[in-house]
Design an enzyme around this catalytic site. Structure first.
Site, PDB file in Angstrom:
ATOM      1  N   GLY A 130      -6.295  -6.276  -1.295  1.00 47.72           N
ATOM      2  CA  GLY A 130      -5.803  -5.625  -2.257  1.00 47.72           C
ATOM      3  C   GLY A 130      -5.259  -5.867  -3.456  1.00 47.72           C
ATOM      4  O   GLY A 130      -5.594  -6.802  -3.629  1.00 47.72           O
ATOM      5  N   GLU A 131      -4.580  -6.927  -3.962  1.00 51.45           N
ATOM      6  CA  GLU A 131      -3.921  -7.807  -5.153  1.00 51.45           C
ATOM      7  C   GLU A 131      -2.607  -8.419  -4.487  1.00 51.45           C
ATOM      8  O   GLU A 131      -1.718  -8.447  -4.723  1.00 51.45           O
ATOM      9  CB  GLU A 131      -3.168  -7.312  -6.281  1.00 51.45           C
ATOM     10  N   SER A 132      -3.944  -8.935  -4.990  1.00 47.56           N
ATOM     11  CA  SER A 132      -3.039 -10.746  -4.470  1.00 47.56           C
ATOM     12  C   SER A 132      -1.860 -11.017  -4.842  1.00 47.56           C
ATOM     13  O   SER A 132      -0.431 -12.381  -3.661  1.00 47.56           O
ATOM     14  CB  SER A 132      -3.693 -12.465  -3.937  1.00 47.56           C
TER      15      SER A 132
ATOM     16  N   CYS B  71      -9.995 -10.405   2.095  1.00 42.63           N
ATOM     17  CA  CYS B  71      -9.502 -10.618   0.917  1.00 42.63           C
ATOM     18  C   CYS B  71      -9.056 -10.735   0.486  1.00 42.63           C
ATOM     19  O   CYS B  71      -8.592 -12.360   0.336  1.00 42.63           O
ATOM     20  CB  CYS B  71     -10.664  -8.779   0.031  1.00 42.63           C
TER      21      CYS B  71
ATOM     22  N   ILE C  51     -15.637  -6.410  -2.429  1.00 40.27           N
ATOM     23  CA  ILE C  51     -14.504  -5.984  -4.421  1.00 40.27           C
ATOM     24  C   ILE C  51     -13.738  -7.197  -4.945  1.00 40.27           C
ATOM     25  O   ILE C  51     -12.969  -7.693  -3.641  1.00 40.27           O
ATOM     26  CB  ILE C  51     -13.586  -4.939  -3.444  1.00 40.27           C
TER      27      ILE C  51
ATOM     28  N   HIS D  47     -13.982  -7.105   3.057  1.00 41.74           N
ATOM     29  CA  HIS D  47     -13.514  -5.974   3.948  1.00 41.74           C
ATOM     30  C   HIS D  47     -14.323  -5.095   4.907  1.00 41.74           C
ATOM     31  O   HIS D  47     -14.919  -4.239   5.125  1.00 41.74           O
ATOM     32  CB  HIS D  47     -13.566  -4.292   3.138  1.00 41.74           C
TER      33      HIS D  47
ATOM     34  N   GLU E 252     -12.495  -3.148   7.493  1.00 43.56           N
ATOM     35  CA  GLU E 252     -11.644  -2.087   7.820  1.00 43.56           C
ATOM     36  C   GLU E 252     -12.871  -0.708   6.538  1.00 43.56           C
ATOM     37  O   GLU E 252     -12.163   0.275   6.694  1.00 43.56           O
ATOM     38  CB  GLU E 252     -10.159  -2.433   7.538  1.00 43.56           C
TER      39      GLU E 252
END
Length: 207
Positions: A49-51, A81, A142, A178, A180
């Site tokens: 996501g966005e850390s 990620c 990504i 990723h 998943e």
């Protein structure tokens, strides 16, 4: 007594995909948004996501310190990620005020492989997963980080273009990519096995 589930931090990012991957790997998985939910799980996945957003929401929801405490106490955790960034003890190029949970003795560079439009997929040879070198993991990168350096206790499980992209330190696992998103659940199976091993050690009183 039923086996405690594996949690997936559900503040931001691809939570649903990790829940599905863990279930496909034979683990019981539940979302975690509150401190009391964190206490009920045997291990935790920190999704991509966005850390910076994940960190801010963890503080807002009162989860940052409980997360750090569980990690220090030996709870297994896996970060993909952004989750890798969250498990790093240090970020090479952090945004102002950016916090991490920490736990893995490594320095991570954010967006090391490029921005969103430079995302790519690659076959990654990863130790520890079923099939090993003979059956590469399909890596989806990504806005992916890479590991700049690691401490003596960190094992590099995979590299891409000369940079570590999968590492393990004790009960903590992290990947730049990723798994998943691929339908290949071997990384999640590896983590589920780590959670099981941790519970077995706790039950036997081993150090």
């Amino acid at each position: 007594m039923p086996t405690p589930p594996i949690g997936v931090l559900a503040l931001q990012g691809d939570t649903r995909e990790h829940l599905a991957a863990l279930d496909s790997a034979g683990a019981h998985a539940v979302p975690v948004r509150r401190a009391e939910e964190l206490e009920a799980v045997a291990g935790l996945v920190i999704p991509g996501g966005e850390s910076t957003t994940i960190a801010k929401l963890a503080v807002t929801f009162g989860l940052m310190e409980p997360l750090r405490a569980r990690i220090r106490a030996g709870m297994p955790a896996y970060g993909s990620c952004a989750g890798m960034i969250m498990l790093a003890d240090k970020i090479l190029d952090p945004r102002s005020g950016q916090e991490t949970i920490g736990g893995i003795d490594m320095i991570v560079r954010r967006n090391a492989f490029g921005r969103q439009n430079e995302s790519f997929e690659a076959a990654v040879t990863m130790e520890g997963v079923e099939g090993g070198a003979g059956r590469p993991v399909h890596g989806v990168f990504i806005r992916a980080p890479w590991v700049e350096s690691t401490g003596a206790g960190v094992e590099t499980l995979a590299e891409h273009d000369g940079h570590p992209v999968a590492v393990r330190q004790g009960p903590l696992l992290a990947t730049s990519f990723h798994p998943e998103l691929t339908g290949d659940h071997r990384v999640h199976a590896l983590f589920a096995g780590m959670v099981h091993e941790s519970r077995e050690r706790d039950a036997s009183g081993a150090v």
